[in-house]
Scaffold this motif. Structure first.
Motif, PDB file in Angstrom:
ATOM      1  N   VAL A 156       2.339   4.645  -0.722  1.00  0.00           N
ATOM      2  CA  VAL A 156       1.724   5.789  -1.383  1.00  0.00           C
ATOM      3  C   VAL A 156       2.474   6.088  -2.678  1.00  0.00           C
ATOM      4  CG1 VAL A 156       1.222   8.246  -1.204  1.00  0.00           C
ATOM      5  CG2 VAL A 156       0.919   6.765   0.779  1.00  0.00           C
ATOM      6  N   ASN A 157       1.723   6.260  -3.727  1.00  0.00           N
ATOM      7  CA  ASN A 157       2.294   6.543  -5.034  1.00  0.00           C
ATOM      8  C   ASN A 157       2.113   8.030  -5.292  1.00  0.00           C
ATOM      9  OD1 ASN A 157       3.438   6.164  -7.490  1.00  0.00           O
ATOM     10  ND2 ASN A 157       1.758   5.015  -8.372  1.00  0.00           N
ATOM     11  N   GLU A 158       3.177   8.795  -5.137  1.00  0.00           N
ATOM     12  CA  GLU A 158       3.034  10.232  -5.257  1.00  0.00           C
ATOM     13  C   GLU A 158       4.270  10.880  -5.851  1.00  0.00           C
ATOM     14  OE1 GLU A 158       2.477  11.860  -1.371  1.00  0.00           O
ATOM     15  OE2 GLU A 158       4.536  11.467  -0.752  1.00  0.00           O
ATOM     16  N   SER A 202      -8.790  18.621  -4.923  1.00  0.00           N
ATOM     17  CA  SER A 202      -8.946  17.590  -5.956  1.00  0.00           C
ATOM     18  C   SER A 202      -8.743  18.205  -7.335  1.00  0.00           C
ATOM     19  CB  SER A 202     -10.340  16.964  -5.869  1.00  0.00           C
ATOM     20  OG  SER A 202     -10.502  16.264  -4.651  1.00  0.00           O
ATOM     21  N   GLU A 262      -5.188  14.069  -5.875  1.00  0.00           N
ATOM     22  CA  GLU A 262      -5.251  15.209  -4.970  1.00  0.00           C
ATOM     23  C   GLU A 262      -3.898  15.893  -4.896  1.00  0.00           C
ATOM     24  OE1 GLU A 262      -6.701  14.280  -1.088  1.00  0.00           O
ATOM     25  OE2 GLU A 262      -8.784  14.551  -1.692  1.00  0.00           O
ATOM     26  N   ARG A 290       0.814  16.367 -13.302  1.00  0.00           N
ATOM     27  CA  ARG A 290       1.736  15.245 -13.191  1.00  0.00           C
ATOM     28  C   ARG A 290       2.928  15.432 -14.121  1.00  0.00           C
ATOM     29  NH1 ARG A 290      -0.923   9.830 -14.693  1.00  0.00           N
ATOM     30  NH2 ARG A 290      -0.743  10.712 -16.761  1.00  0.00           N
ATOM     31  N   SER A 319      -5.540  20.393   0.950  1.00  0.00           N
ATOM     32  CA  SER A 319      -5.541  19.595  -0.272  1.00  0.00           C
ATOM     33  C   SER A 319      -6.678  20.047  -1.175  1.00  0.00           C
ATOM     34  CB  SER A 319      -5.688  18.104   0.049  1.00  0.00           C
ATOM     35  OG  SER A 319      -6.931  17.838   0.645  1.00  0.00           O
ATOM     36  N   THR A 370       0.816  -1.213   0.000  1.00  0.00           N
ATOM     37  CA  THR A 370       0.000   0.000   0.000  1.00  0.00           C
ATOM     38  C   THR A 370       0.847   1.260   0.000  1.00  0.00           C
ATOM     39  OG1 THR A 370      -0.095  -0.071   2.407  1.00  0.00           O
ATOM     40  CG2 THR A 370      -1.887  -1.139   1.217  1.00  0.00           C
ATOM     41  N   HIS A 423       2.605  17.811  -2.697  1.00  0.00           N
ATOM     42  CA  HIS A 423       2.517  16.396  -3.053  1.00  0.00           C
ATOM     43  C   HIS A 423       1.353  16.186  -4.022  1.00  0.00           C
ATOM     44  CE1 HIS A 423       5.027  15.033   0.506  1.00  0.00           C
ATOM     45  NE2 HIS A 423       4.769  16.295   0.771  1.00  0.00           N
ATOM     46  N   GLU A 476      -2.950   8.298  -7.023  1.00  0.00           N
ATOM     47  CA  GLU A 476      -4.138   7.444  -6.961  1.00  0.00           C
ATOM     48  C   GLU A 476      -5.417   8.259  -6.775  1.00  0.00           C
ATOM     49  OE1 GLU A 476      -3.517   4.490  -3.986  1.00  0.00           O
ATOM     50  OE2 GLU A 476      -1.948   3.461  -5.119  1.00  0.00           O
ATOM     51  N   SER A 477      -5.368   9.251  -5.887  1.00  0.00           N
ATOM     52  CA  SER A 477      -6.573  10.033  -5.598  1.00  0.00           C
ATOM     53  C   SER A 477      -6.684  11.297  -6.436  1.00  0.00           C
ATOM     54  CB  SER A 477      -6.594  10.419  -4.114  1.00  0.00           C
ATOM     55  OG  SER A 477      -5.543  11.333  -3.817  1.00  0.00           O
ATOM     56  N   ASP A 488      -0.861  13.114  -5.247  1.00  0.00           N
ATOM     57  CA  ASP A 488      -1.207  11.707  -5.050  1.00  0.00           C
ATOM     58  C   ASP A 488      -1.669  11.130  -6.384  1.00  0.00           C
ATOM     59  OD1 ASP A 488      -2.757   9.286  -4.428  1.00  0.00           O
ATOM     60  OD2 ASP A 488      -2.436   9.871  -2.350  1.00  0.00           O
TER      61      ASP A 488
END
Length: 223
Positions: free
Chosen positions: A123-125, A148, A139, A158, A146, A121, A132, A136-137, A134
């Motif tokens: 965190v992929n960031e 979205s 965010e 990204r 934070s 698990t 940061h 996956e989310s 994220d």
């Protein structure tokens, strides 16, 4: 789960893609080290299958550059080079496992699953400055704040964070975010960069998006 295959033997690369897709993985294949590194730097993959002997940039160089960018994706080196020295060099370059050709498809799948389980698990960031992203989310976060991002805001942010202080052109952003066949124009990029600037400001980020005429955009960190 998304897997990137970087392999210059097109028949092998395409057969690996087909096999992994049949097992429920989302797979992409590229056929040279330069393109493979560009794809890997997007930071969207859960695992990379990487050959060593590649056109333009070899697998050792690609793995080292991925790790320099602090991208922690598992790397499975798949190669015909079986000497101990080659394996040591591969692992030292940043690979997590080294599988020698020829291989049994069952062994490859077992290795892929083992590497993905090991990832757990985590965190992929992506991180730049105090901010940061994220993966996956979708965010964007700074300290306790934070926000979205929409799908396209996320893709643009990204790519900017992966490029960091290196310029990325509007044309490149158009191609990668909107696609080759899109009717989108450079103004679309400018609009989304504007959205992102407002969102970065809203969370107290210390990074900002710089525009340089004819070169495109890059990130800068205050202070």
């Amino acid at each position: 789960m998304k897997i990137l295959i970087i392999e210059d033997e097109r028949t092998l690369a395409d057969s690996l893609k087909l096999m992994l897709t049949s097992k429920g993985f989302e797979s992409e294949a590229v056929y040279d080290g330069e393109s493979g590194e560009e794809y890997a730097m997007l930071g969207i993959y859960d695992l990379i299958i990487l050959d060593i002997m590649l056109p333009f940039r070899n697998g050792y160089q690609v793995a080292k550059d991925i790790r320099k960018k602090h991208i922690s994706v598992p790397i499975l080196m798949l190669t015909a080079r079986s000497e101990i020295e080659d394996k040591v060099r591969g692992l030292d370059s940043g690979a997590d496992y080294y599988l020698t050709k020829p291989f049994d498809s069952r062994e490859l799948l077992a290795t892929v699953n083992a590497l993905l389980r090991r990832q757990g698990t985590q965190v992929n960031e992506l991180v730049f400055g105090n901010t940061h992203l994220d993966l996956e989310s979708a965010e964007l976060a700074c300290d306790d704040n934070s926000v979205s991002l929409s799908a396209r805001e996320f893709e643009v942010m990204r790519l900017l964070m992966v490029s960091g202080k290196n310029h990325i052109s509007k044309e490149s952003l158009l191609t990668k975010v909107w696609g080759y066949d899109s009717n989108a124009v450079e103004n679309h990029v400018e609009v989304y960069v504007g959205f992102l600037r407002k969102k970065l400001s809203s969370i107290g980020s210390d990074i900002h998006i710089e525009a340089v005429r004819r070169l495109g955009y890059h990130l800068e960190c205050d202070g």
